[in-house]
Design an enzyme around this catalytic site. Sequence first.
Site, PDB file in Angstrom:
ATOM      1  N   SER A 118       0.130   0.991   1.742  1.00  0.00           N
ATOM      2  CA  SER A 118      -0.220  -0.408   1.496  1.00  0.00           C
ATOM      3  C   SER A 118       1.064  -1.221   1.427  1.00  0.00           C
ATOM      4  O   SER A 118       1.822  -1.245   2.394  1.00  0.00           O
ATOM      5  CB  SER A 118      -1.054  -0.539   0.222  1.00  0.00           C
ATOM      6  OG  SER A 118      -1.537  -1.860   0.070  1.00  0.00           O
ATOM      7  N   THR A 119       1.344  -1.866   0.299  1.00  0.00           N
ATOM      8  CA  THR A 119       2.523  -2.729   0.182  1.00  0.00           C
ATOM      9  C   THR A 119       3.798  -1.950   0.498  1.00  0.00           C
ATOM     10  O   THR A 119       4.071  -0.922  -0.104  1.00  0.00           O
ATOM     11  CB  THR A 119       2.620  -3.302  -1.244  1.00  0.00           C
ATOM     12  OG1 THR A 119       1.372  -3.896  -1.597  1.00  0.00           O
ATOM     13  CG2 THR A 119       3.721  -4.336  -1.322  1.00  0.00           C
ATOM     14  N   HIS A 144      -3.245  -0.796   4.761  1.00  0.00           N
ATOM     15  CA  HIS A 144      -3.961  -2.009   4.377  1.00  0.00           C
ATOM     16  C   HIS A 144      -3.387  -3.196   5.143  1.00  0.00           C
ATOM     17  O   HIS A 144      -2.249  -3.601   4.915  1.00  0.00           O
ATOM     18  CB  HIS A 144      -3.838  -2.255   2.871  1.00  0.00           C
ATOM     19  CG  HIS A 144      -4.490  -1.187   2.048  1.00  0.00           C
ATOM     20  ND1 HIS A 144      -4.104  -0.921   0.756  1.00  0.00           N
ATOM     21  CD2 HIS A 144      -5.507  -0.318   2.333  1.00  0.00           C
ATOM     22  CE1 HIS A 144      -4.859   0.066   0.273  1.00  0.00           C
ATOM     23  NE2 HIS A 144      -5.712   0.451   1.215  1.00  0.00           N
ATOM     24  N   MET A 237       0.360  -0.717  -3.819  1.00  0.00           N
ATOM     25  CA  MET A 237      -0.141  -1.069  -5.140  1.00  0.00           C
ATOM     26  C   MET A 237      -1.579  -0.605  -5.314  1.00  0.00           C
ATOM     27  O   MET A 237      -2.341  -0.554  -4.350  1.00  0.00           O
ATOM     28  CB  MET A 237      -0.067  -2.574  -5.348  1.00  0.00           C
ATOM     29  CG  MET A 237      -0.551  -3.023  -6.707  1.00  0.00           C
ATOM     30  SD  MET A 237      -0.292  -4.775  -6.970  1.00  0.00           S
ATOM     31  CE  MET A 237      -1.167  -4.986  -8.527  1.00  0.00           C
ATOM     32  N   ASP A 240      -5.926   3.197  -4.523  1.00  0.00           N
ATOM     33  CA  ASP A 240      -6.647   3.648  -3.334  1.00  0.00           C
ATOM     34  C   ASP A 240      -5.988   4.907  -2.787  1.00  0.00           C
ATOM     35  O   ASP A 240      -4.784   4.939  -2.559  1.00  0.00           O
ATOM     36  CB  ASP A 240      -6.649   2.542  -2.259  1.00  0.00           C
ATOM     37  CG  ASP A 240      -7.566   2.874  -1.098  1.00  0.00           C
ATOM     38  OD1 ASP A 240      -8.507   3.669  -1.292  1.00  0.00           O
ATOM     39  OD2 ASP A 240      -7.345   2.329   0.007  1.00  0.00           O
TER      40      ASP A 240
END
Length: 293
Positions: A118-119, A144, A237, A240
Site C-alpha cells: 500500500s503506502t 492499493h 498503512m 490489510d
Amino acid sequence: MPRMDGLTFLRKIMQQHPLPVVICSSLVGKGSETLSKAIEYGATEIIAKPQSGTQLFLQESRITIIDAVKAASLVKPKKLVAARLVPSKKQNADVMLAKPLGSAMSETTERIVVVGASTGGTEALTRFLQALPNNCPGVVIVQHMPEGFTRSFAERLDGLCAVSVKEARNGDSILRGHVLIAPGNHHLMCKRSGARYFVEIKQGPLVSRHRPSVDVLFRSAAKYAGKNVLGIILTGMGDDGAKGMKEMHDAGALTIAQDEATSVVFGMPNEAIKAGGVDKILPLDQIAGQLIR
C-alpha cells in the site's frame, strides 16, 4: 492553480520543502504520464478524484481519502534531488470466498508468489521486481491504487524490469517470468485448474477497507496453492493482508514481511507479524534474493 499544474507544484515542493503529498486526480485518461511523474516526484498516495454518483460510491471515496491522509501523516518524505526509479463497516475476506479448509491440492510443484502493498508500495515494488530474473516464479500483486492507474503503473514497471509486467485480466495464467497486478477497484484471486494457476477478477464490497484487498488475494492463495506459494507483505498503512498471511502460513506457505527500517509505513507488515503469520522479516533489498533461494 492558475499558474502551475499539480505535478509541477509537487516537484517544486519536494525539492524545496518535502512534505507528504496526496495526489487526488481525475486525469485517468492521461494516467501513464500523470502516474509516472507523481511517483517519480515523490507522491505519498495517488487516489482518483471522487465524482457524483451512488451513495455507496461516495461512502467508499470518503474511506479512501481519509485512509490516504492518515497514511500520509506517518510518512517522512525525502527531498527530491533527482528522478527516482521507482462501506463504513470493515469487512473481511469472507465476503469474497470461504476460508481454506485443510491443505490445498499439492500434486503440482510449481511455485507462485503473491505480494501485497500500500503506502510506499509503488517504489518498493519497483525495487523488488527489478531484482527478479526473467525465469522467476509467477508473481501476483495487490497494490492499493485507484482504477485507471494500475495499467499505466504496470506498463511503467514492464519497461524497467526483466520480468514481464501487466495489469491482470480475468483468466490470465500465472506463469514464470510474468507479473500480474490487480486492476484498481477490483478484487483479484488466485485459482487453480489441474496444474495451472490463473487469476479471477471480481467486483464486491470493500474488504479490510480496500478493493482490491490483499486479504482476498492471500486467502485465495492459501486455499488454492497452499505450501506452493510464497507470500510477501510490503510497506503500507492498516492491517490489510494480516489475516490472509496467517492463513497462508497455516497452509504451509513461506511468508515474508518487509522490515520497519525500509518500510515507508510499517503498518501492514507489523500487523501481519503480530498476527503470527510471518516466517521471515527482511529489508526490502533482501526479499528478492530470499525468493530466488
